[in-house]
Design a protein around this motif. Structure first.
Motif, PDB file in Angstrom:
ATOM      1  N   HIS A 514      23.290  38.504  66.635  1.00 18.15           N
ATOM      2  CA  HIS A 514      23.007  38.553  65.195  1.00 18.15           C
ATOM      3  C   HIS A 514      22.139  37.377  64.758  1.00 18.15           C
ATOM      4  O   HIS A 514      21.199  37.549  63.962  1.00 18.15           O
ATOM      5  N   LEU A 515      22.460  36.195  65.232  1.00 22.02           N
ATOM      6  CA  LEU A 515      21.702  35.015  64.821  1.00 22.02           C
ATOM      7  C   LEU A 515      20.244  35.107  65.272  1.00 22.02           C
ATOM      8  O   LEU A 515      19.331  34.745  64.516  1.00 22.02           O
ATOM      9  N   LEU A 516      20.014  35.561  66.499  1.00 18.10           N
ATOM     10  CA  LEU A 516      18.646  35.683  66.988  1.00 18.10           C
ATOM     11  C   LEU A 516      17.876  36.750  66.219  1.00 18.10           C
ATOM     12  O   LEU A 516      16.705  36.571  65.866  1.00 18.10           O
ATOM     13  N   ARG A 517      18.513  37.870  65.957  1.00 14.68           N
ATOM     14  CA  ARG A 517      17.846  38.940  65.202  1.00 14.68           C
ATOM     15  C   ARG A 517      17.535  38.492  63.780  1.00 14.68           C
ATOM     16  O   ARG A 517      16.463  38.795  63.244  1.00 14.68           O
ATOM     17  N   MET A 551      33.615  19.437  73.134  1.00 13.14           N
ATOM     18  CA  MET A 551      33.428  20.740  72.495  1.00 13.14           C
ATOM     19  C   MET A 551      32.144  21.369  73.011  1.00 13.14           C
ATOM     20  O   MET A 551      31.242  20.696  73.523  1.00 13.14           O
ATOM     21  N   LEU A 552      32.053  22.683  72.868  1.00 17.68           N
ATOM     22  CA  LEU A 552      30.846  23.417  73.221  1.00 17.68           C
ATOM     23  C   LEU A 552      29.983  23.529  71.973  1.00 17.68           C
ATOM     24  O   LEU A 552      30.416  24.064  70.952  1.00 17.68           O
ATOM     25  N   MET A 553      28.766  23.028  72.058  1.00 16.56           N
ATOM     26  CA  MET A 553      27.846  23.052  70.917  1.00 16.56           C
ATOM     27  C   MET A 553      26.722  24.043  71.211  1.00 16.56           C
ATOM     28  O   MET A 553      26.033  23.940  72.230  1.00 16.56           O
ATOM     29  N   ILE A 554      26.531  25.013  70.318  1.00 16.50           N
ATOM     30  CA  ILE A 554      25.471  26.018  70.464  1.00 16.50           C
ATOM     31  C   ILE A 554      24.613  25.979  69.208  1.00 16.50           C
ATOM     32  O   ILE A 554      25.129  26.060  68.092  1.00 16.50           O
ATOM     33  N   THR A 555      23.308  25.852  69.387  1.00 16.43           N
ATOM     34  CA  THR A 555      22.378  25.773  68.258  1.00 16.43           C
ATOM     35  C   THR A 555      21.351  26.894  68.375  1.00 16.43           C
ATOM     36  O   THR A 555      20.762  27.104  69.437  1.00 16.43           O
ATOM     37  N   VAL A 556      21.168  27.636  67.290  1.00 19.47           N
ATOM     38  CA  VAL A 556      20.097  28.625  67.170  1.00 19.47           C
ATOM     39  C   VAL A 556      19.191  28.162  66.051  1.00 19.47           C
ATOM     40  O   VAL A 556      19.612  28.106  64.884  1.00 19.47           O
ATOM     41  N   SER A 610      18.254  44.574  59.945  1.00 18.63           N
ATOM     42  CA  SER A 610      19.126  43.715  59.137  1.00 18.63           C
ATOM     43  C   SER A 610      19.206  44.262  57.726  1.00 18.63           C
ATOM     44  O   SER A 610      18.624  45.290  57.405  1.00 18.63           O
ATOM     45  N   GLY A 611      19.954  43.526  56.888  1.00 16.13           N
ATOM     46  CA  GLY A 611      20.078  43.900  55.492  1.00 16.13           C
ATOM     47  C   GLY A 611      21.411  44.489  55.126  1.00 16.13           C
ATOM     48  O   GLY A 611      21.688  44.762  53.967  1.00 16.13           O
ATOM     49  N   ARG A 612      22.296  44.693  56.113  1.00 22.60           N
ATOM     50  CA  ARG A 612      23.605  45.279  55.829  1.00 22.60           C
ATOM     51  C   ARG A 612      24.645  44.231  55.460  1.00 22.60           C
ATOM     52  O   ARG A 612      25.736  44.548  55.026  1.00 22.60           O
ATOM     53  N   LEU A 616      26.257  37.610  59.726  1.00 21.02           N
ATOM     54  CA  LEU A 616      26.819  36.271  59.648  1.00 21.02           C
ATOM     55  C   LEU A 616      28.330  36.310  59.448  1.00 21.02           C
ATOM     56  O   LEU A 616      29.031  35.368  59.814  1.00 21.02           O
ATOM     57  N   ASP A 617      28.834  37.381  58.860  1.00 20.84           N
ATOM     58  CA  ASP A 617      30.290  37.540  58.755  1.00 20.84           C
ATOM     59  C   ASP A 617      30.903  37.670  60.142  1.00 20.84           C
ATOM     60  O   ASP A 617      31.959  37.100  60.431  1.00 20.84           O
ATOM     61  N   VAL A 618      30.243  38.398  61.044  1.00 26.54           N
ATOM     62  CA  VAL A 618      30.711  38.516  62.431  1.00 26.54           C
ATOM     63  C   VAL A 618      30.721  37.154  63.107  1.00 26.54           C
ATOM     64  O   VAL A 618      31.651  36.794  63.821  1.00 26.54           O
ATOM     65  N   VAL A 619      29.656  36.363  62.870  1.00 20.88           N
ATOM     66  CA  VAL A 619      29.578  35.021  63.460  1.00 20.88           C
ATOM     67  C   VAL A 619      30.744  34.168  62.974  1.00 20.88           C
ATOM     68  O   VAL A 619      31.436  33.526  63.774  1.00 20.88           O
ATOM     69  N   HIS A 620      30.971  34.157  61.681  1.00 20.01           N
ATOM     70  CA  HIS A 620      32.038  33.325  61.112  1.00 20.01           C
ATOM     71  C   HIS A 620      33.405  33.730  61.639  1.00 20.01           C
ATOM     72  O   HIS A 620      34.228  32.889  62.017  1.00 20.01           O
ATOM     73  N   ASN A 621      33.672  35.039  61.698  1.00 20.48           N
ATOM     74  CA  ASN A 621      34.982  35.508  62.146  1.00 20.48           C
ATOM     75  C   ASN A 621      35.244  35.153  63.596  1.00 20.48           C
ATOM     76  O   ASN A 621      36.344  34.732  63.966  1.00 20.48           O
TER      77      ASN A 621
END
Length: 929
Positions: A514-517, A551-556, A610-612, A616-621
């Motif tokens: 999702h983040l990449l798209r 901790m594991l740090m991931i940056t997009v 996108s647009g739905r 980002l809700d999926v990412v947060h959850n």
């Protein structure tokens, strides 16, 4: 006086009357089926009636009737979902079962058990008959669905039904070859597209295509052989300088790699008829590859198996298929020395039932073996050490005898001093010996601790894999999506060798996708737009992974347009998520947090990409599910970055330990906002609620004893121990008894038989061996929200007073007479006042007219089922806090989840009558009667 009826006879009488009622309905339904075998309503009604008979038979422990009702229910279910068609033999068998139920209903209560035993042979015959008819029809239907002309396999043998017979070991080797080499093909082709002069990629590409061709030849997949051979020819021609790859060539070759992956997955699933269809679709790819070789490339329609805009990271089978092969072999039938999958369904079931495999490098296994050997050697040191302690014990015994001699010879001075010297020498000897052995024990303890720590960390490392394993498909996805959008993007991945828990890797797939798209669609501008504002026409997208501070740090991150805060404020106002005055005062960080709300999107139109408003809700959850944190930072005009901070492994969690009612509990450290000592003088009240101020924020103050229903202490100290937790909307300060400090705990999942334990996610064992429960923060926040609805909480500076005793009332809603009476007797024996209702409508009317402390409901009922009843109660302003227990025969995870999501506090099966779990659940919710 009339003699009391024994309880078991009373239950049998209720069961007999229930069977008589349900049998009448079954006769009506069977008559309807005879007129219209495809009718749906009679099937559903009959299934409910048989289910009721099955439940009643379980209560009165008539196992033969239970099995007969179960067999009949399964046949009706197969008819209902159109797995089988109703035959005259099945109609005849169903009629005989209904006649048997009629006879049972006409039998005297005292003779029912004897009657069932006397008809045991007939009952077993009917069970075998109805089950056999269903199985025979299913098998015949499945054989009809078998492909008549499947793809030729070199190792295959066909039986009379022309079904495929192949060796699963060879199939496993083929699948693993395709998985490994399609990754190399994708990476090499993408590298060639960026740098066509990188001819060193061609040798690897040619070898991979050649390897796939060889593996396909072993299992005789001609279409795979042909496709891989043409790809190999293209790579050889490029090596010889006869052609130079351009973007159109890369497109065709990448489509060919996708087709190889698709065919491998079809072979794995066993649906060989799909391969025949794919063979016809492959013609356009064959023509396109030939056009590359001849140099006559022209626009050729390529087969599209999946829309690029919907492309997700490809999932391939695990590299090691040995467990799968073993499982398949066990369920196979040997025909002429070959292994036969009886049907595609059998093949799919065999592959699905295998144990999940994980990738482990040989280096890690060697280190584990070395550590295990060191520990074995260390433990052997204990045996001689134990013998030396026995020698010390003998010395102590000798010393005791010397002291006895001293006592006996105390009158003779010369002899006395002689024994005193011996005692002193022996004491010195024991002292030195003991000091030496204690020193050895300290050294051994130190070595053992070191080895066990190393072994523990190596075992954690077994679950760790390089992050590259799960992101191999991202470059291809970014490339295809950028081409579809008409954008130019340079995608860079940093830290691919970083090791990550495989469970976390699986969970990260959808969020990172999702983040990449979003970065491609929302962030990076079109080439002409970038040139107009002075940027390079090729955008930059970076995915970086690394370890930092445990901790594991991931940056997009991207260098696109960033976030338009004014537009974001406008969207928040349009959706009425906050008032206009509040929106103006929100900081940038607070505004960005709105992006993570469900359904929130800044896009004006919904597209395939996108647009739905779900990405980002999926990412947060996902991040919160594993106990992590997600942050977003935007620089308007320069880009945006998302940073995910996650635990390195899910098997160990950093926690903060507290004491509540004398028991230890653990909060996941990543989900705690802060811990503090709060002076009582800082507690404030508004509308009968207590809170305290921290900075510019009001934080509600809750006694955690109220949430967990623990005995509430009297807080006599001047300071309260407070743990602050929060979700996206609310923050709460939980008052606990005492802080114990931070601790790393090895997570132990709760027994699934417990269901969902309220407010808890897992358990662990502390260093002293005592168990500790780990809080589920999201569930805890929901419990607090429910607690605050209409409930007056005890004030933290007041003493708790016992409430006046009152007989508590329970409403039982169930359409089965047997079950209703069983529950009534159990509850009344415990001192509760009980009312009953026969279905959901009657229960809904009763609950609105009279006051009840608890509702006990079934799920499957006429007029209104239990789920609908609970949903109505939870939506009612006055009834929504009523405790509810579901008791049902349905015990699957889906049914439990459905009941708990509807609002039930407990979901129990009717087997809970046999133990104390039913009463314990009631006491937990409303206390004793």
């Amino acid at each position: 006086m009339t003699a009391a009826v024994p309880p078991e006879l009373a239950l049998l009488a209720l069961f007999r009357s229930e069977v008589a009622h349900h049998t009448v309905v079954l006769e009506e339904g069977l008559a309807g089926l005879k007129q219209n075998p495809n009718a749906v309503k009679p099937l559903e009604r009959m299934k409910q009636e048989v289910h009721a008979i099955w439940g009643g038979a379980r209560i009165v422990e008539l196992e033969s009737i239970v099995h007969l009702a179960q067999a009949m229910k399964e046949s009706l279910l197969a008819l209902q979902i159109h797995k089988i068609t109703l035959s005259s033999a099945q109609l005849d068998c169903l009629t005989q079962i209904i006649i048997l139920f009629h006879q049972l209903a006409e039998t005297a209560v005292e003779e029912i058990v004897t009657w069932v035993k006397g008809h045991q042979a007939e009952i077993e015959r009917l069970i075998v008959t109805i089950s056999g008819l269903v199985a025979e029809t299913l098998t015949r239907t499945e054989l009809v669905e078998q492909p008549q002309n499947s793809v030729a396999l070199s190792t295959q043998v066909t039986d009379s039904d022309n079904r495929i017979i192949t060796d699963p070991a060879l199939l496993g080797l083929f699948l693993s070859e395709v998985e490994a080499h399609t990754v190399i093909l994708n990476e090499g082709l993408l590298a060639l597209e960026i740098n066509p002069s990188a001819t060193e990629q061609l040798a690897a590409l040619m070898r991979s295509a050649h390897s796939i061709k060889g593996a396909a030849r072993v299992v005789g997949l001609e279409m795979v052989i042909k496709l891989a051979h043409l790809m190999e020819d293209c790579f050889v021609a490029a090596q010889q300088g006869k052609l130079t790859f351009v973007s159109e060539h890369i497109d065709i070759l990448l489509h060919s790699v996708d087709r190889l992956t698709t065919m491998a997955q079809v072979v794995k699933s066993g649906t060989y008829q799909d391969l025949t269809q794919l063979s016809q679709e492959n013609e356009s790819l064959t023509v396109a590859l030939n056009s590359i070789l001849t140099g006559s490339l022209s626009p050729i329609p390529l087969p599209v198996t999946q829309s690029i805009s919907e492309l997700m990271i490809p999932k391939m089978p695990p590299p090691s298929l040995t467990p799968a092969v073993e499982s398949i072999s066990q369920s196979a039938v040997l025909v002429n020395g070959n292994t036969e999958f009886n049907s595609p369904a059998v093949r799919r079931k065999a592959l699905a039932n295998t144990d999940r495999t994980v990738k482990v490098t040989a280096t890690k296994i060697e280190r584990l073996m070395g550590l295990a050997g060191e520990i074995v050697v260390s433990t052997r040191w204990l045996s001689p050490f134990s013998e030396s302690l026995l020698a010390l014990k003998k010395s102590h015994i000798e010393l005791a005898r010397i002291l006895e001699k001293l006592q006996e010879t105390s009158e003779h001075e010369q002899t006395f001093f002689k024994w005193v010297k011996k005692a002193q020498a022996k004491t010195k000897e024991c002292k030195l010996f003991l000091a030496e052995k204690l020193n050895q024990l300290d050294i051994f303890t130190s070595h053992t601790t070191t080895h066990s720590d190393h072994l523990y960390h190596e075992m954690i490392g077994v679950r760790m894999r390089p992050f590259a394993d799960s992101i191999q498909g991202y470059p291809r996805m970014v490339r295809d999506l950028a081409r579809e959008l008409g954008k130019k993007v340079h995608f860079e991945m940093i830290g691919k060798t970083t090791e990550v828990d495989q469970d976390i890797q699986e969970k990260l797939e959808a969020p990172l996708n999702h983040l990449l798209r979003n970065a491609l669609d929302h962030g990076i501008e079109f080439p002409e737009e970038r040139l107009a504002i002075g940027k390079a026409e090729t955008g930059y997208l970076r995915l970086e992974i690394g370890h930092r501070s445990g901790m594991l740090m991931i940056t997009v991150a991207d260098d696109g347009r960033g976030l338009d805060l004014a537009r974001l404020r406008q969207k928040i106002a349009q959706k009425k998520l906050a008032s206009v005055e509040m929106i103006k005062q929100l900081t940038e960080t607070e505004l960005i947090n709105f992006l993570f709300l469900p359904g929130f999107s800044t896009m004006e139109q919904v597209t395939e990409i996108s647009g739905r408003g779900v990405g980002l809700d999926v990412v947060h959850n996902m991040v919160h599910e594993v106990g992590g944190v997600v942050r977003a930072v935007s620089t308007p005009g320069k880009g945006m970055s998302f940073q995910l901070e996650l635990p390195i492994t899910l098997s160990v969690v950093r926690t903060f330990l507290v004491t509540i009612a004398g028991e230890p509990f653990a909060f996941p450290l990543a989900r705690i906002e802060r811990c503090l000592k709060l002076p009582k003088a800082n507690i404030e009240r508004v509308e009968d609620r207590q809170y305290f101020r921290f900075g510019n924020t009001n934080i509600a103050l809750i006694d955690i004893h109220d949430v967990l229903d623990k005995i509430q202490p009297t807080y006599q100290q001047n300071e309260l121990a407070v743990v602050v937790i929060s979700d996206r909307l609310n923050a709460y300060g939980l008052v606990v008894d005492k802080f114990l400090g931070e601790c790393d705990l090895v997570v132990r999942p709760l027994d699934p038989r417990l269901g969902k334990v309220a407010n808890m996610s897992a358990a662990a064992i502390m260093l002293d061996g005592s168990p500790v429960l780990i809080f589920d923060i999201d569930d805890l926040v929901r419990s607090i929200d429910n607690l605050l609805i209409g409930k007056r909480l005890r004030k933290l500076d007041e003493l708790s007073e016992p409430s006046p005793s009152r007989r508590k009332r329970v409403l039982v809603v169930d359409d089965s007479i047997t079950v209703r009476e069983m529950e009534r007797k159990i509850l009344e024996n415990q001192g509760y006042e009980v009312e009953v209702a026969v279905d959901g409508i009657e229960g809904w009317n009763a609950i609105r007219i009279e006051h009840f402390d608890l509702l006990v409901s079934d799920v499957d009922m006429p007029r209104m089922n239990g789920i609908d009843l609970i949903s109505r109660i939870r939506q009612h302003e006055e009834l929504k806090s009523l405790p509810i227990i579901i008791i049902s025969y349905k015990d699957s995870k889906e049914h439990r989840l459905q009941g708990l999501e509807a609002g039930a506090n407990y979901y129990l099966t009717k087997s809970s009558f046999e133990d104390n779990s039913f009463i314990e659940a009631i006491v937990d919710l409303i206390g004793e009667a």
